[in-house]
Design an enzyme around this catalytic site. Structure first.
Site, short mmCIF file in Angstrom:
data_model
loop_
_atom_site.label_atom_id
_atom_site.label_comp_id
_atom_site.label_asym_id
_atom_site.label_seq_id
_atom_site.Cartn_x
_atom_site.Cartn_y
_atom_site.Cartn_z
N THR A 114 3.83 40.86 39.56
CA THR A 114 3.12 42.10 39.91
C THR A 114 3.42 43.21 38.91
O THR A 114 2.56 44.05 38.64
CB THR A 114 3.52 42.53 41.34
OG1 THR A 114 3.18 41.46 42.21
CG2 THR A 114 2.79 43.78 41.78
N THR A 190 8.60 39.09 41.72
CA THR A 190 9.77 39.25 42.58
C THR A 190 10.04 38.02 43.46
O THR A 190 11.19 37.78 43.84
CB THR A 190 9.61 40.47 43.51
OG1 THR A 190 8.41 40.32 44.26
CG2 THR A 190 9.58 41.75 42.72
N ASP A 191 8.99 37.25 43.76
CA ASP A 191 9.16 36.19 44.77
C ASP A 191 10.26 35.19 44.42
O ASP A 191 11.01 34.76 45.31
CB ASP A 191 7.85 35.41 44.97
CG ASP A 191 6.75 36.28 45.56
OD1 ASP A 191 7.04 37.43 45.93
OD2 ASP A 191 5.61 35.80 45.66
N LYS A 269 15.62 37.85 47.56
CA LYS A 269 14.51 38.67 48.07
C LYS A 269 14.53 38.53 49.59
O LYS A 269 14.46 37.43 50.11
CB LYS A 269 13.18 38.18 47.49
CG LYS A 269 12.01 39.03 47.92
CD LYS A 269 10.72 38.72 47.17
CE LYS A 269 9.62 39.64 47.69
NZ LYS A 269 8.37 39.54 46.98
#
Ligand code: ASP
Length: 468
Positions: A114, A190-191, A269
Site C-alpha cells: 500500500t 504490511t500484511d 501485524k
C-alpha cells in the site's frame, strides 16, 4: 440507497432501467464534478469519481470530503448541484532527489504494498503504482533528512513475497552496504512484513547499519494515510539512528505522534485496519522514533558501525510449512505433508504447546521419516513448556522440538532458512535453538504483555516517561 452488498437485490433496484451515466446527464453533472446531491436518504457532498470497470452501472461513486467513497443509487438522486469541478491527477511525477554531501546516504528498496500504491479509479482497487521516485515526489520532506537513492525491486502486494524475493532483497541489501550507505529502508506491504523482517534477520546478519522496513495501512491518496509519516520516521532512522538491527518502523499510537521500532523477529501485524497495527510480541519495542528524535525503550540493541561488512546468507528450503492446530485435527493432515515431501513442520499448538492424541502417531512417523517438527504457541506471548503435562512429554519423546518463545511465523521462516543449510535433524535443532536477533529470549518482560505499547493515554504517558 447507499450501496451495500445486497444492493443488486434491493427493491429500489428492480424498477430502475436507466444507467448512472444517463442520470448524470439528466442532472447536468459529470465525472469529477464536486456536487451536493439530495437523495431519499439524505444529502451527500463530494466529488463524482469515474466508474470502476467492475462496478455496476446503476450507482455513482462519490468521494466524500472526508476521503471515504460511497456508492449512491443513481435512481435515488432527486437533485444535484454542481459546486465545483476537481479533476484529480493521481500520477505523481518521478523526481530526482537533491544531493547534499553533508547528509547521510540512504537507499530505499521498494517491494510494493500500500505504501507504493494508489487507488485506481478504473478498477476501484488499490494497485501498486508508485515507483520509489514517485514516493519522494509525494513526500518531499525526505530531502531534509538525507540523500535518498531509490530502487524498485518488486511491485507486489506482500502476500506475493516469498523466499525468492527474500533472497533478492538480502543480496540487494548486501550490495548497498558494501557500497557504504548509512542505512537502508525497505518499502513493503504490511500484511506479511513480519515474515520478511524475520527472513532478513536471518539472511542479513551483523549489518553495520539499520535496515528499516516500512509500509502503510492506508494509501497516500487518503487523507488519513500513514504513508508520509511512516516514511519520514523510517528514513530518519536509517539515516541517523545509532542502531544496526533489522526493524519494522510503523505507527505507535493511533495518531501520527511517533513510530515504534520493532525487532524484526519479535514483531507481528495485529490489527487488520488500524494504522498502529504492529506490535512487539514477547518483549517491548526497541525504541520510539519521530523525525529528529529517538527514545530507546529496550536498551541493548546493536549499534551502528563504520565498516561495510555484512554477512549475507540467503539459504532457504521452501519445503517447510506451518500447521495451526485446531481441536479435532485429523492425522492425515500430517501424513499428507510428509507424503508431499515437506521437510519441516512448525506447529502452532494450544496453550503451552499441545495437539490432540490422534496426531502423536503421524508426528512420530514424520520425525522417523526425517522431517523436522517444531512446536510454538498460538498464544503468541509466553514460552512453549512441554514438560508441564505428560502429553507434552510424549510429544517431545516422539521428536517434537519446543521452540521456546519463538513466534510461529518466525519459527517457520527460521526453519526454512536452517533447512537451506542442513537436513540433519541434530544440526537443525542446534541452529533452530541458537538465538538470533532475539528470536528467542531468556524471559519476557512482565510489563511487555500488559502495556499495549501505545494507543491509550496512560500507556503513552508511561512510555513517554521512560528515560533510558
Ligand atoms: N495488502 C497490502 C500488502 O500487504 C496491505 C498493505 O500494504 O498494507 O501488500
Amino acid at each position: 440507497m447507499v450501496k451495500n452488498n445486497n444492493a443488486a437485490d434491493s427493491e429500489a433496484y428492480k424498477g430502475y432501467k436507466g444507467t448512472a451515466l444517463a442520470k448524470l446527464k439528466e442532472l447536468g453533472i459529470k465525472v469529477w464534478s464536486d456536487v451536493e446531491i439530495a437523495t431519499d436518504k439524505g444529502i451527500f457532498k463530494g466529488v463524482i469519481l469515474p466508474r470502476s470497470e467492475t462496478a455496476d452501472d446503476k450507482h455513482i461513486v462519490l468521494k466524500m470530503h472526508n476521503g471515504y467513497n460511497i456508492g449512491v443509487l443513481a435512481e435515488s438522486i432527486t437533485k444535484a448541484d454542481e459546486i465545483g469541478y476537481k479533476e484529480a491527477h493521481y500520477k505523481i511525477p518521478e523526481q530526482e532527489f537533491p544531493k547534499d554531501s553533508e547528509k547521510p546516504n540512504v537507499t530505499l528498496l521498494g517491494t510494493g504494498g500500500t505504501i507504493a500504491s494508489r487507488l485506481d479509479y478504473r478498477t476501484g482497487a488499490v494497485i501498486p503504482a508508485f515507483t520509489p521516485g514517485e514516493l519522494y515526489g509525494a513526500v518531499p520532506e525526505l530531502a531534509d533528512i538525507c540523500n535518498l537513492e531509490t530502487k524498485k525491486l518488486f511491485g507486489v502486494f506482500s502476500e506475493n513475497m516469498g523466499p525468492e524475493q527474500y533472497q533478492v532483497l538480502a543480496k540487494a541489501i548486501g550490495e548497498e552496504i558494501e557500497k557504504g550507505v548509512d542505512g537502508i529502508v525497505i518499502g513493503h506491504g504490511t500484511d506479511t512484513m513480519h515474515h520478511t523482517a524475520a527472513a532478513l534477520s536471518y539472511m542479513v546478519q551483523d549489518s553495520p547499519v539499520p535496515i528499516v522496513m516500512v509500509g502503510s495501512q492506508r494509501s497516500s491518496d487518503r487523507p488519513s494515510s500513514d504513508a508520509a509519516f511512516n516514511l519520514q520516521c523510517a528514513v530518519w532512522t536509517a539515516a541517523y539512528a545509532d542502531m544496526a538491527e533489522v526493524v519494522v518502523c510503523m505507527f505507535g499510537p493511533t495518531s501520527d505522534k511517533y513510530n515504534l521500532l520493532h525487532q524484526g523477529t519479535r514483531v507481528r501485524k495485529m490489527h487488520s485496519s488500524y494504522r498502529s497495527t504492529f506490535r512487539t510480541i514477547g518483549d517491548v519495542p526497541l525504541a520510539m522514533v519521530e523525525p529528529g528524535k529517538l527514545i530507546p525503550v529496550r536498551p541493548g540493541f546493536k549499534k551502528r558501525r563504520k565498516d561495510k561488512k555484512v554477512k549475507i546468507d540467503p539459504a532457504f528450503d521452501d519445503r517447510v510449512t506451518i500447521v495451526y492446530y485446531y481441536p479435532n485435527m485429523k492425522p492425515d493432515i500430517i501424513d499428507s505433508l510428509v507424503e508431499n515431501g515437506y521437510k519441516g513442520i512448525v506447529i502452532a499448538g494450544t496453550g503451552l504447546g499441545h495437539v490432540n492424541k490422534p496426531l502423536y502417531e503421524p508426528i512420530k512417523r514424520a520425525v522417523e521419516a526425517g522431517v523436522a517438527v517444531y512446536m510454538t504457541v498460538q498464544t503468541l506471548w509466553g514460552f512453549v513448556q512441554m514438560f508441564v503435562y505428560d502429553t507434552g512429554r510424549d510429544l517431545m519423546h516422539y521428536g517434537v522440538v519446543p521452540c521456546d518463545n519463538m513466534l510461529p511465523e518466525v519459527a517457520y521462516v527460521k526453519l526454512g532458512w536452517v533447512l537451506g543449510h542442513t537436513h540433519e535433524l541434530e544440526k537443525v535443532k542446534e541452529m533452530m535453538l541458537t538465538p538470533i536477533a532475539c528470536d528467542i529470549t531468556e524471559r519476557e518482560p512482565f510489563d511487555g504483555y500488559l502495556i499495549m505499547q501505545g494507543g491509550v493515554p496512560e500507556v503513552e504517558e508511561f512510555i513517554g516517561k521512560l528515560k533510558l
